[in-house]
Scaffold this motif. Sequence first.
Motif, mmCIF file in Angstrom:
data_model
loop_
_atom_site.group_PDB
_atom_site.id
_atom_site.type_symbol
_atom_site.label_atom_id
_atom_site.label_comp_id
_atom_site.label_asym_id
_atom_site.label_seq_id
_atom_site.Cartn_x
_atom_site.Cartn_y
_atom_site.Cartn_z
ATOM 1 N N VAL A 78 0.892 -1.378 -0.036
ATOM 2 C CA VAL A 78 0.181 -0.047 0.044
ATOM 3 C C VAL A 78 0.648 1.246 -0.189
ATOM 4 O O VAL A 78 0.106 2.541 -0.090
ATOM 5 C CB VAL A 78 -1.049 -0.125 1.166
ATOM 6 N N GLY A 79 2.216 1.009 0.129
ATOM 7 C CA GLY A 79 2.975 2.213 0.243
ATOM 8 C C GLY A 79 2.785 3.064 -0.959
ATOM 9 O O GLY A 79 2.755 4.338 -0.674
ATOM 10 N N PRO A 80 2.937 2.787 -2.132
ATOM 11 C CA PRO A 80 2.729 3.646 -3.417
ATOM 12 C C PRO A 80 1.567 4.597 -3.050
ATOM 13 O O PRO A 80 1.378 5.815 -3.728
ATOM 14 C CB PRO A 80 2.446 2.812 -4.573
ATOM 15 N N MET A 81 0.246 4.151 -2.758
ATOM 16 C CA MET A 81 -0.617 4.823 -2.632
ATOM 17 C C MET A 81 -0.585 5.990 -1.447
ATOM 18 O O MET A 81 -1.011 7.067 -1.395
ATOM 19 C CB MET A 81 -1.828 4.001 -2.387
ATOM 20 N N ALA A 82 -0.023 5.353 -0.373
ATOM 21 C CA ALA A 82 0.032 6.077 0.766
ATOM 22 C C ALA A 82 1.044 7.304 0.565
ATOM 23 O O ALA A 82 0.882 8.543 1.392
ATOM 24 C CB ALA A 82 0.663 5.277 2.209
ATOM 25 N N ALA A 83 1.884 7.424 -0.090
ATOM 26 C CA ALA A 83 2.760 8.485 -0.343
ATOM 27 C C ALA A 83 2.383 9.321 -1.789
ATOM 28 O O ALA A 83 3.029 10.169 -1.980
ATOM 29 C CB ALA A 83 4.068 7.934 -0.774
ATOM 30 N N ALA A 84 0.957 9.128 -1.963
ATOM 31 C CA ALA A 84 0.396 10.137 -2.989
ATOM 32 C C ALA A 84 0.737 11.709 -2.698
ATOM 33 O O ALA A 84 0.978 12.459 -3.645
ATOM 34 C CB ALA A 84 -1.033 9.813 -3.337
ATOM 35 N N GLY A 85 0.400 11.943 -1.360
ATOM 36 C CA GLY A 85 0.599 13.430 -1.185
ATOM 37 C C GLY A 85 2.163 14.153 -1.230
ATOM 38 O O GLY A 85 2.361 15.184 -1.678
ATOM 39 N N LEU A 86 2.958 13.245 -1.078
ATOM 40 C CA LEU A 86 4.476 13.346 -1.237
ATOM 41 C C LEU A 86 4.613 13.609 -2.604
ATOM 42 O O LEU A 86 5.563 14.441 -2.930
ATOM 43 C CB LEU A 86 5.458 12.231 -0.820
ATOM 44 N N TYR A 87 4.167 12.615 -3.433
ATOM 45 C CA TYR A 87 4.173 12.910 -4.881
ATOM 46 C C TYR A 87 3.908 14.241 -5.368
ATOM 47 O O TYR A 87 4.455 15.175 -6.309
ATOM 48 C CB TYR A 87 3.570 11.713 -5.892
ATOM 49 N N GLU A 88 2.770 14.600 -4.894
ATOM 50 C CA GLU A 88 2.053 16.088 -5.196
ATOM 51 C C GLU A 88 3.135 17.181 -4.784
ATOM 52 O O GLU A 88 3.041 18.225 -5.365
ATOM 53 C CB GLU A 88 0.620 16.197 -4.588
ATOM 54 N N LEU A 89 3.826 17.010 -3.418
ATOM 55 C CA LEU A 89 4.621 17.987 -3.232
ATOM 56 C C LEU A 89 5.845 18.145 -3.963
ATOM 57 O O LEU A 89 6.253 19.331 -4.445
ATOM 58 C CB LEU A 89 5.046 17.680 -1.511
ATOM 59 N N GLY A 107 -4.649 18.876 -3.548
ATOM 60 C CA GLY A 107 -4.132 18.815 -5.136
ATOM 61 C C GLY A 107 -4.514 17.225 -5.294
ATOM 62 O O GLY A 107 -4.540 17.233 -6.847
ATOM 63 N N LEU A 108 -4.877 16.514 -4.844
ATOM 64 C CA LEU A 108 -5.229 14.976 -5.120
ATOM 65 C C LEU A 108 -6.702 15.034 -5.685
ATOM 66 O O LEU A 108 -6.909 14.035 -6.542
ATOM 67 C CB LEU A 108 -4.867 14.096 -4.064
ATOM 68 N N LYS A 109 -7.362 16.050 -5.258
ATOM 69 C CA LYS A 109 -8.985 15.950 -5.603
ATOM 70 C C LYS A 109 -9.039 15.829 -7.142
ATOM 71 O O LYS A 109 -10.291 15.184 -7.545
ATOM 72 C CB LYS A 109 -9.640 17.067 -5.171
#
Length: 257
Positions: A78-89, A107-109
């Motif tokens: 599940v790590g790839p999804m958990a880090a979605a906000g970090l990708y946005e940063l 920003g993920l919306k």
Amino acid sequence: MDKSYHTLDHHFTLPRVRQVEASRPLQWLRMGWDDMRANLAASLTYGLTFSVIGYLILHYATQMPYLFTAAISGFFLVGPMAAAGLYELSRRHGRGETEDFIGSWKGLKEHSDQLLYYGALLAFTLIGWERLSAILFALFYHDVTPDLSHFFRDVFLSGHYVYFVVSYLVVGGALAGLVFALSVVSVPMVLDRGTDVITAMMTSARAVGVNLGAAAVWAALIVVLIGLGFATMMIGMVVLLPLVGHATWHAYKDLVE
């Protein structure tokens, strides 16, 4: 070099992927470190949040070794999804913008539907792995379940449960390898290009197939870094999770044209 993967284009319109050196993941970590420093408060907030959640899950599972081991290995799923906000940063940082923790979630919306599909897929995968883990314990481990502090020593290191250990590692490794191949660039690509999840996962599979050396090094680095996070009772995860998350963004930018 990636001609064998062009057959995917008969079904999906995929971007081309680059071939990189096997040592390139070290550069991804360096660039991820720079992104984390530039977004320190938001990045560490992500790390702290998921470290606390992870600690609570592991604490709950301490009396159930099969669930404890499944929780640790499931973190990689599940790590790839958990880090979605970090990708946005990192995406915003690359454009010269800054964002705080709450703003990165906002920003993920824009891509919430595709992220929801991908999150559901990972959730079903995690549930499936938890059930497989329980089945493996039932098939190969027949003794009274020991205290968790002795479990790894008695089961994984004693040599008395070779069939169990081999089966657990083979099944878990195969599932983790599949998820890794389909997720290396998936979520960053959805955020950056607005593509659908299937196209993103197929692009990820192609990127891994074309860069087996770099993919192997990157997978090993992730296992080592996240493993250190677990070894420090989730304290190290406060820094290591954001580092891996930001580096994953640069892996995507490097691998996908």
